[in-house]
Motif scaffolding. Sequence first.
Motif, PDB file in Angstrom:
ATOM      1  N   TRP A  43     -14.138  16.573  23.645  1.00  8.51           N
ATOM      2  CA  TRP A  43     -15.034  15.927  22.697  1.00  8.51           C
ATOM      3  C   TRP A  43     -15.275  16.749  21.446  1.00  8.51           C
ATOM      4  O   TRP A  43     -15.112  17.954  21.432  1.00  8.51           O
ATOM      5  CB  TRP A  43     -16.377  15.553  23.316  1.00  8.51           C
ATOM      6  CG  TRP A  43     -16.986  16.442  24.377  1.00  8.51           C
ATOM      7  CD1 TRP A  43     -17.375  16.026  25.615  1.00  8.51           C
ATOM      8  CD2 TRP A  43     -17.327  17.830  24.322  1.00  8.51           C
ATOM      9  NE1 TRP A  43     -17.914  17.079  26.328  1.00  8.51           N
ATOM     10  CE2 TRP A  43     -17.907  18.200  25.550  1.00  8.51           C
ATOM     11  CE3 TRP A  43     -17.188  18.825  23.355  1.00  8.51           C
ATOM     12  CZ2 TRP A  43     -18.349  19.482  25.838  1.00  8.51           C
ATOM     13  CZ3 TRP A  43     -17.621  20.113  23.643  1.00  8.51           C
ATOM     14  CH2 TRP A  43     -18.195  20.427  24.866  1.00  8.51           C
ATOM     15  N   VAL A  77     -19.624  10.476  18.614  1.00  9.17           N
ATOM     16  CA  VAL A  77     -19.016  11.193  19.731  1.00  9.17           C
ATOM     17  C   VAL A  77     -17.567  10.729  19.836  1.00  9.17           C
ATOM     18  O   VAL A  77     -17.296   9.544  20.062  1.00  9.17           O
ATOM     19  CB  VAL A  77     -19.777  10.925  21.043  1.00  9.17           C
ATOM     20  CG1 VAL A  77     -19.149  11.706  22.200  1.00  9.17           C
ATOM     21  CG2 VAL A  77     -21.259  11.279  20.890  1.00  9.17           C
ATOM     22  N   CYS A  91     -16.942  12.035  27.138  1.00 13.98           N
ATOM     23  CA  CYS A  91     -17.747  11.598  25.987  1.00 13.98           C
ATOM     24  C   CYS A  91     -18.989  10.834  26.425  1.00 13.98           C
ATOM     25  O   CYS A  91     -20.043  10.948  25.802  1.00 13.98           O
ATOM     26  CB  CYS A  91     -16.919  10.736  25.041  1.00 13.98           C
ATOM     27  SG  CYS A  91     -15.737  11.668  24.060  1.00 13.98           S
ATOM     28  N   SER A  92     -18.862  10.079  27.497  1.00 16.34           N
ATOM     29  CA  SER A  92     -20.015   9.338  28.011  1.00 16.34           C
ATOM     30  C   SER A  92     -21.093  10.297  28.519  1.00 16.34           C
ATOM     31  O   SER A  92     -22.286  10.104  28.250  1.00 16.34           O
ATOM     32  CB  SER A  92     -19.585   8.384  29.123  1.00 16.34           C
ATOM     33  OG  SER A  92     -18.705   7.407  28.627  1.00 16.34           O
ATOM     34  N   SER A  95     -22.746  11.861  25.577  1.00 17.21           N
ATOM     35  CA  SER A  95     -23.614  10.895  24.900  1.00 17.21           C
ATOM     36  C   SER A  95     -24.986  10.827  25.569  1.00 17.21           C
ATOM     37  O   SER A  95     -26.015  10.837  24.890  1.00 17.21           O
ATOM     38  CB  SER A  95     -22.961   9.511  24.876  1.00 17.21           C
ATOM     39  OG  SER A  95     -21.796   9.510  24.082  1.00 17.21           O
ATOM     40  N   GLN A  99     -28.886  12.001  24.380  1.00 19.33           N
ATOM     41  CA  GLN A  99     -30.054  11.134  24.460  1.00 19.33           C
ATOM     42  C   GLN A  99     -31.189  11.787  25.250  1.00 19.33           C
ATOM     43  O   GLN A  99     -32.351  11.720  24.844  1.00 19.33           O
ATOM     44  CB  GLN A  99     -29.682   9.788  25.077  1.00 19.33           C
ATOM     45  CG  GLN A  99     -28.820   8.945  24.163  1.00 19.33           C
ATOM     46  CD  GLN A  99     -28.626   7.559  24.712  1.00 19.33           C
ATOM     47  OE1 GLN A  99     -27.776   7.328  25.553  1.00 19.33           O
ATOM     48  NE2 GLN A  99     -29.439   6.635  24.237  1.00 19.33           N
ATOM     49  N   TRP A 111     -27.651   4.126  22.065  1.00 17.50           N
ATOM     50  CA  TRP A 111     -26.203   4.264  22.096  1.00 17.50           C
ATOM     51  C   TRP A 111     -25.588   3.017  21.476  1.00 17.50           C
ATOM     52  O   TRP A 111     -25.913   1.904  21.871  1.00 17.50           O
ATOM     53  CB  TRP A 111     -25.800   4.403  23.550  1.00 17.50           C
ATOM     54  CG  TRP A 111     -24.350   4.359  23.916  1.00 17.50           C
ATOM     55  CD1 TRP A 111     -23.396   3.519  23.446  1.00 17.50           C
ATOM     56  CD2 TRP A 111     -23.713   5.190  24.887  1.00 17.50           C
ATOM     57  NE1 TRP A 111     -22.199   3.769  24.064  1.00 17.50           N
ATOM     58  CE2 TRP A 111     -22.372   4.786  24.951  1.00 17.50           C
ATOM     59  CE3 TRP A 111     -24.147   6.220  25.705  1.00 17.50           C
ATOM     60  CZ2 TRP A 111     -21.455   5.397  25.812  1.00 17.50           C
ATOM     61  CZ3 TRP A 111     -23.237   6.810  26.547  1.00 17.50           C
ATOM     62  CH2 TRP A 111     -21.910   6.419  26.600  1.00 17.50           C
ATOM     63  N   SER A 143     -18.688   6.568  20.930  1.00 18.52           N
ATOM     64  CA  SER A 143     -20.026   6.034  20.679  1.00 18.52           C
ATOM     65  C   SER A 143     -20.647   6.642  19.430  1.00 18.52           C
ATOM     66  O   SER A 143     -20.161   7.646  18.904  1.00 18.52           O
ATOM     67  CB  SER A 143     -20.936   6.328  21.881  1.00 18.52           C
ATOM     68  OG  SER A 143     -21.094   7.737  22.043  1.00 18.52           O
ATOM     69  N   ILE A 145     -24.573   7.815  18.686  1.00 17.71           N
ATOM     70  CA  ILE A 145     -25.916   7.974  19.229  1.00 17.71           C
ATOM     71  C   ILE A 145     -26.871   8.116  18.041  1.00 17.71           C
ATOM     72  O   ILE A 145     -26.766   9.075  17.273  1.00 17.71           O
ATOM     73  CB  ILE A 145     -26.031   9.205  20.163  1.00 17.71           C
ATOM     74  CG1 ILE A 145     -24.967   9.160  21.259  1.00 17.71           C
ATOM     75  CG2 ILE A 145     -27.443   9.308  20.733  1.00 17.71           C
ATOM     76  CD1 ILE A 145     -25.011   7.957  22.168  1.00 17.71           C
TER      77      ILE A 145
END
Length: 172
Positions: A43, A77, A91-92, A95, A99, A111, A143, A145
């Motif tokens: 990432w 991201v 990446c998830s 993310s 948050q 997101w 994504s 954020i």
Amino acid sequence: MIELLRKRRSIRKFQEKSIDKEKIEILKEAALRAPTSRNIMPWEFIFITDKVRLKKLSEAKQHGSAFVAGAPLAVVVCADTTKSDVWVEDCSIASIVLQMAGLEMELGSCWAQIRNRKHNETESAEEYIQNLLGIPEHFAVESIIALGYPDEEKEPVPYSALPLDKIHTEEF
């Protein structure tokens, strides 16, 4: 952690107040501490505070990204897809780490899904963002954020409303 999870809600309305530089530095550190498969770290993160760029980012997809324009900070991201076959998962994770770190500092967030979304009939949201921000072709955008001080209040989801039937013990 459970208290943060209990109060986490998607915030799409933000106060017109910039985020302190110290908090942005903590968010950067949090992103870089997100776990990745085999510690490959495919990432990369683009932190954006420029209002013009935020407005353009808010137009990345046909539905569901307009709130980015009102945020004082957005983090794109993305990942080098040549480094890992599980960049989506990495990446998830990053993310949600962003948050949750934001929430711990009393920042709201939401997101905006970019991967597999359309900007218009001929261009994907990902291609739009790659062109907008100069992201190399072999990078994928997962994504955006959006973060900021909340300008809306949402009650936590009560325990009684949780879908407890989704929890299985020992077997499905």
